[in-house]
Design a protein around this motif. Structure first.
Motif, mmCIF file in Angstrom:
data_model
loop_
_atom_site.group_PDB
_atom_site.id
_atom_site.type_symbol
_atom_site.label_atom_id
_atom_site.label_comp_id
_atom_site.label_asym_id
_atom_site.label_seq_id
_atom_site.Cartn_x
_atom_site.Cartn_y
_atom_site.Cartn_z
ATOM 1 N N LYS A 1 1.596 5.420 7.190
ATOM 2 C CA LYS A 1 2.865 5.451 8.343
ATOM 3 C C LYS A 1 3.513 6.683 7.940
ATOM 4 C CE LYS A 1 2.931 2.043 10.956
ATOM 5 N NZ LYS A 1 2.653 2.329 12.528
ATOM 6 N N ASP A 2 3.612 7.205 6.701
ATOM 7 C CA ASP A 2 4.208 8.049 6.244
ATOM 8 C C ASP A 2 3.546 9.600 6.564
ATOM 9 O OD1 ASP A 2 6.217 6.610 5.140
ATOM 10 O OD2 ASP A 2 5.412 6.956 2.848
ATOM 11 N N ALA A 3 2.071 9.209 6.550
ATOM 12 C CA ALA A 3 1.080 10.612 7.001
ATOM 13 C C ALA A 3 1.433 10.744 8.445
ATOM 14 C CB ALA A 3 -0.005 10.201 6.397
ATOM 15 N N GLU A 4 1.502 9.596 9.112
ATOM 16 C CA GLU A 4 1.584 9.593 10.612
ATOM 17 C C GLU A 4 2.733 10.212 11.110
ATOM 18 O OE1 GLU A 4 1.206 6.565 14.446
ATOM 19 O OE2 GLU A 4 1.992 6.038 12.680
ATOM 20 N N GLU A 5 3.880 10.010 10.457
ATOM 21 C CA GLU A 5 5.227 10.623 10.721
ATOM 22 C C GLU A 5 5.253 12.223 10.540
ATOM 23 O OE1 GLU A 5 8.392 8.786 8.863
ATOM 24 O OE2 GLU A 5 7.852 6.890 9.559
ATOM 25 N N LYS A 6 4.579 12.494 9.277
ATOM 26 C CA LYS A 6 4.619 13.970 9.103
ATOM 27 C C LYS A 6 3.551 14.533 9.893
ATOM 28 C CE LYS A 6 5.076 13.445 3.922
ATOM 29 N NZ LYS A 6 4.545 13.393 2.705
ATOM 30 N N SER A 7 2.718 14.014 10.282
ATOM 31 C CA SER A 7 1.590 14.514 11.263
ATOM 32 C C SER A 7 2.363 14.678 12.462
ATOM 33 C CB SER A 7 0.263 13.639 11.392
ATOM 34 O OG SER A 7 -0.377 14.111 12.293
ATOM 35 N N ASP B 1 -11.214 -17.671 -1.017
ATOM 36 C CA ASP B 1 -11.073 -16.131 -0.900
ATOM 37 C C ASP B 1 -10.081 -15.699 -2.217
ATOM 38 O OD1 ASP B 1 -10.878 -13.559 -0.196
ATOM 39 O OD2 ASP B 1 -9.417 -14.114 1.596
ATOM 40 N N THR B 2 -10.925 -15.073 -2.992
ATOM 41 C CA THR B 2 -10.456 -14.468 -4.086
ATOM 42 C C THR B 2 -10.328 -12.895 -3.759
ATOM 43 O OG1 THR B 2 -12.365 -14.267 -5.288
ATOM 44 C CG2 THR B 2 -11.232 -16.419 -5.738
ATOM 45 N N VAL B 3 -10.858 -12.250 -3.045
ATOM 46 C CA VAL B 3 -10.641 -11.062 -2.714
ATOM 47 C C VAL B 3 -9.575 -10.559 -2.152
ATOM 48 C CG1 VAL B 3 -11.830 -9.233 -1.747
ATOM 49 C CG2 VAL B 3 -13.258 -10.967 -2.836
ATOM 50 N N THR B 4 -9.212 -11.452 -1.007
ATOM 51 C CA THR B 4 -8.052 -10.936 -0.288
ATOM 52 C C THR B 4 -6.550 -10.655 -1.014
ATOM 53 O OG1 THR B 4 -9.033 -11.624 1.756
ATOM 54 C CG2 THR B 4 -6.487 -11.504 1.761
ATOM 55 N N PRO B 5 -6.323 -11.505 -1.959
ATOM 56 C CA PRO B 5 -5.121 -11.549 -2.737
ATOM 57 C C PRO B 5 -5.093 -10.372 -3.680
ATOM 58 C CG PRO B 5 -5.829 -13.687 -2.740
ATOM 59 C CD PRO B 5 -6.824 -13.087 -2.243
ATOM 60 N N GLU B 6 -6.330 -9.910 -4.130
ATOM 61 C CA GLU B 6 -6.569 -8.794 -4.993
ATOM 62 C C GLU B 6 -6.235 -7.564 -4.050
ATOM 63 O OE1 GLU B 6 -10.087 -6.435 -7.527
ATOM 64 O OE2 GLU B 6 -10.291 -8.809 -7.192
ATOM 65 N N TYR B 7 -6.702 -7.483 -3.017
ATOM 66 C CA TYR B 7 -6.784 -6.114 -2.262
ATOM 67 C C TYR B 7 -5.671 -6.034 -1.227
ATOM 68 C CZ TYR B 7 -11.066 -4.835 -4.504
ATOM 69 O OH TYR B 7 -12.118 -4.476 -5.283
ATOM 70 N N LYS B 8 -5.102 -7.120 -0.857
ATOM 71 C CA LYS B 8 -4.070 -6.978 0.102
ATOM 72 C C LYS B 8 -2.659 -6.252 -0.179
ATOM 73 C CE LYS B 8 -1.311 -9.881 3.351
ATOM 74 N NZ LYS B 8 -1.217 -8.473 4.237
ATOM 75 N N PRO B 9 -2.394 -6.229 -1.584
ATOM 76 C CA PRO B 9 -1.296 -5.182 -1.967
ATOM 77 C C PRO B 9 -1.728 -3.810 -1.805
ATOM 78 C CG PRO B 9 -1.499 -6.971 -3.541
ATOM 79 C CD PRO B 9 -2.554 -7.061 -2.483
ATOM 80 N N LYS B 10 -2.795 -3.360 -2.145
ATOM 81 C CA LYS B 10 -3.597 -2.008 -2.089
ATOM 82 C C LYS B 10 -3.456 -1.731 -0.635
ATOM 83 C CE LYS B 10 -6.433 -2.582 -6.292
ATOM 84 N NZ LYS B 10 -7.816 -2.544 -6.742
ATOM 85 N N PHE B 11 -4.021 -2.686 -0.012
ATOM 86 C CA PHE B 11 -3.998 -2.338 1.758
ATOM 87 C C PHE B 11 -2.685 -2.209 2.257
ATOM 88 C CE2 PHE B 11 -4.345 -3.855 6.257
ATOM 89 C CZ PHE B 11 -5.368 -2.967 6.480
ATOM 90 N N ASP B 12 -1.804 -3.068 1.780
ATOM 91 C CA ASP B 12 -0.243 -2.888 2.467
ATOM 92 C C ASP B 12 0.207 -1.442 1.762
ATOM 93 O OD1 ASP B 12 -0.514 -5.323 3.463
ATOM 94 O OD2 ASP B 12 0.549 -6.360 1.974
ATOM 95 N N ALA B 13 0.010 -1.140 0.640
ATOM 96 C CA ALA B 13 0.405 0.238 0.210
ATOM 97 C C ALA B 13 -0.189 1.226 1.179
ATOM 98 C CB ALA B 13 0.019 0.372 -1.469
ATOM 99 N N LEU B 14 -1.485 1.186 1.270
ATOM 100 C CA LEU B 14 -2.251 2.110 2.125
ATOM 101 C C LEU B 14 -1.558 2.343 3.545
ATOM 102 C CD1 LEU B 14 -5.821 1.917 1.174
ATOM 103 C CD2 LEU B 14 -4.416 3.591 0.661
ATOM 104 N N LEU B 15 -1.006 1.134 4.222
ATOM 105 C CA LEU B 15 -0.550 1.218 5.304
ATOM 106 C C LEU B 15 0.867 2.107 5.401
ATOM 107 C CD1 LEU B 15 -1.036 -2.505 6.689
ATOM 108 C CD2 LEU B 15 -2.004 -0.350 7.401
#
Length: 171
Positions: free
Chosen positions: A114-120, A96-110
């Motif tokens: 969470k911020d958007a959820e709190e604001k909402s 798996d070479t894809v997960t390490p590439e996209y995991k930081p992006k996914f974590d940043a989106l999470l």
């Protein structure tokens, strides 16, 4: 089981476990617009299709080959040649070479989620209070005096007083 087959089984099991933990109905209740509901339904349908495919098609072991059956019908020399070739097939292990590439992006989106959820949630709370105030005002409007209204909205009292003082009557 081969490396690739084992990996597919692991993915299928993981997906199945994840699917059991997702609160689809709870998330569906959070959808506000009709477009969001449609997109959410499409996401859920796609997830279920992938999950179903992984559970059925890729998670099953292939049936073992009955080499003796073929030896009787075809002959042992040809079958032994095919068996040897079959046994020598090496399926490369999936790396798996894809997960390490996209995991930081996914974590940043999470985190962003969470911020958007709190604001909402804060905005929803504010809007619920505002709705309650408007409903209360709607009940009282028929019997409310101007002084009672201006108690709740002092900025309007100042505006009206300024207009009267400046002899501005709205035309």
């Amino acid at each position: 089981m081969s490396g690739a087959g084992k990996k597919v089984m692991d993915v299928a099991n993981l997906t199945f476990k994840v699917g059991k933990k997702i609160d689809w109905d709870g998330m569906a209740k959070l959808m506000v617009s009709e477009e969001a509901r449609k997109e959410f339904a499409n996401l859920r349908r796609a997830f279920d299709e992938v999950n179903q495919t992984l559970e059925t098609k890729f998670s099953q072991e292939p049936e073992p080959i009955d080499w003796e059956y073929y030896r009787k019908g075809i002959g042992s020399r040809l079958v032994d040649m095919y068996k040897e070739a079959y046994d020598n097939v090496k399926i490369p292990k999936y790396v798996d070479t894809v997960t390490p590439e996209y995991k930081p992006k996914f974590d940043a989106l999470l985190v962003e989620l969470k911020d958007a959820e709190e604001k909402s949630l804060k905005e929803s709370e504010r809007l619920e209070k505002e709705i309650a105030e408007v409903q209360e005002m709607k009940k009282k409007i028929a019997t409310m005096t101007a002084d009672e209204y201006f108690e709740k909205h002092p900025e309007l009292r100042k505006k009206f007083d300024d207009e009267i003082r400046n002899d501005y009557w709205g035309y």
